[in-house]
Write an enzyme that holds these catalytic residues in place. Structure first.
Site, PDB file in Angstrom:
ATOM      1  N   ASP A  95       3.304   2.704  -1.607  1.00 21.47           N
ATOM      2  CA  ASP A  95       1.918   2.637  -2.049  1.00 21.47           C
ATOM      3  C   ASP A  95       1.485   4.060  -2.423  1.00 21.47           C
ATOM      4  O   ASP A  95       1.917   5.028  -1.802  1.00 21.47           O
ATOM      5  CB  ASP A  95       1.065   2.092  -0.902  1.00 21.47           C
ATOM      6  N   ASP A 274       2.601  -7.731   0.821  1.00 19.81           N
ATOM      7  CA  ASP A 274       2.741  -6.867   1.996  1.00 19.81           C
ATOM      8  C   ASP A 274       1.466  -6.965   2.796  1.00 19.81           C
ATOM      9  O   ASP A 274       0.400  -7.276   2.251  1.00 19.81           O
ATOM     10  CB  ASP A 274       2.964  -5.409   1.583  1.00 19.81           C
TER      11      ASP A 274
END
Length: 379
Positions: A95, A274
């Site tokens: 990320d 996720d």
């Protein structure tokens, strides 16, 4: 070295659900897939061998913000990247840190250049830009790296959401430019996924999806959902984004969510998920099981000597009893946190595997409807 490949293997007859295969330089990922979150290079309370052998994780996440602060880019580069540092030889996604910067709203300032923020560790000040976030992710060495974006809060005024989306798009252009100008560090391909934003405004979500699609990236992500909006709204905007993103590219819905959220979003065309929920909730005694949700701290489990979840293939789920796991939590034994985390992650990976099998078999929608009811049940 080869760019990420996505092979669409089967589409459901009764929904937008798909089964596919992502190929990276660190291995294959069968979709739909759930990705355990290893924020600082570690999935909390779970070892890498357990992630492989019991949980069957095919890809894990790291976070740019946290890894940048600790252990730092110099350490990661000296190790040869995150794969070498943490011993994980399967795919990794990072990320960009945009969400973490968003969550530091009181300690950050956004400008055209980037995001100036204070470290949650020591209060030191740092600047994230589209360019240096690409450089940091190059150094971390993930197979899939995310564009730097702003995640607007829910609810957001239309003018703010539009301004934020346009800033995210300008940052995206800079991310692609920077990546094209810099070589990889560790001898394998890193793939940039753009992120759709636009809050809960249909025209903005369509515009952002189309802008992202125009970049012809190897995969695309949807951000800014599951940030407080009602579930039905999340499903509505997930479907809208999927309708405007390329059919033959993987779609990643960031930060989602509960088992039923995942099934509903698979139904709408999402391939990758996720969430910290399985490990975070597990450490607090909430178990996701094939029969429903359990609060293992409740006294009712004190003399239940049946396996934690005998329908799961994970050894942990079959070997230990509910009574023993409750005892560990009541006694504040660290092992309890590990067993609960393994149970929940095993369930999440089992869940997406089951979804895949039912997509391939042609009965996904009917299976999903009955499964959502079961998995939401509080036992």
């Amino acid at each position: 070295m080869a760019a990420l490949q996505f092979q669409l293997q089967h589409t459901a007859q009764d929904s937008k659900a798909r089964a596919g295969k992502i190929t990276t330089d660190h291995g294959e990922i069968l979709t739909p897939i759930f990705m355990p979150v290893g924020t600082v290079g570690s999935v909390k309370a779970v070892t890498q061998p357990q992630l492989k052998s019991e949980i069957n994780a095919q890809i894990i996440l790291g976070n740019t913000y946290h890894l940048y602060l600790r252990p730092g880019i110099e350490v990661l580069e000296a190790a040869g990247g995150l794969h070498a540092f943490n011993g994980w030889d399967r795919p990794i996604l990072t990320d960009s840190g945009g969400y973490q910067v968003f969550s530091l709203a009181e300690n950050r300032k956004l400008t055209e250049e980037g995001a100036l923020f204070q470290s949650h560790i020591d209060g030191s000040r740092h600047l994230f830009t589209a360019e240096n976030v690409m450089d940091i992710q190059r150094s971390i060495g993930a197979d899939i790296i995310m564009a730097f974006d702003e995640c607007p809060p829910y609810p957001s005024e239309y003018a703010y959401a539009k301004k934020s989306m346009e800033l995210t798009h300008r940052w995206l252009d800079r991310c692609f430019k920077r990546l094209s100008e810099t070589p990889g560090k560790y001898g394998y391909t890193q793939n940039l996924f753009p992120i759709v934003q636009g809050s809960t405004y249909k025209d903005l979500r369509v515009a952002s999806s189309q802008y992202v699609a125009s970049k012809e990236a190897t995969g695309n992500a949807i951000g800014g959902l599951s940030v407080g909006e009602p579930e039905e709204m999340m499903y509505e905007f997930t479907a809208l984004c999927c309708e405007n993103l390329p059919w033959l590219k993987p779609r990643y819905l960031m930060g989602v969510g509960t088992p039923w959220n995942i099934l509903e979003c698979i139904d709408r065309g999402i391939d990758m998920f996720d969430c910290v929920m399985p490990t975070r909730n597990g450490r607090n005694g909430m178990l996701f099981t094939t029969k429903g949700v359990i609060n293992i701290k409740n006294k009712k489990w004190a003399t239940d000597f049946s396996p934690i979840d005998d329908a799961l293939p994970a050894e942990t789920s079959q070997y230990y009893s509910k009574a023993y796991l409750r005892h560990l939590f009541v006694a504040s034994e660290i092992l309890g946190l590990q067993l609960a985390s393994i149970q929940n992650l095993s369930f999440y990976l089992w869940l997406v595997q089951q979804a895949r099998e039912h997509i391939m078999a042609g009965d996904f929608n009917s299976w999903k409807k009955s499964s959502v009811e079961i998995f939401r049940t509080r036992l």
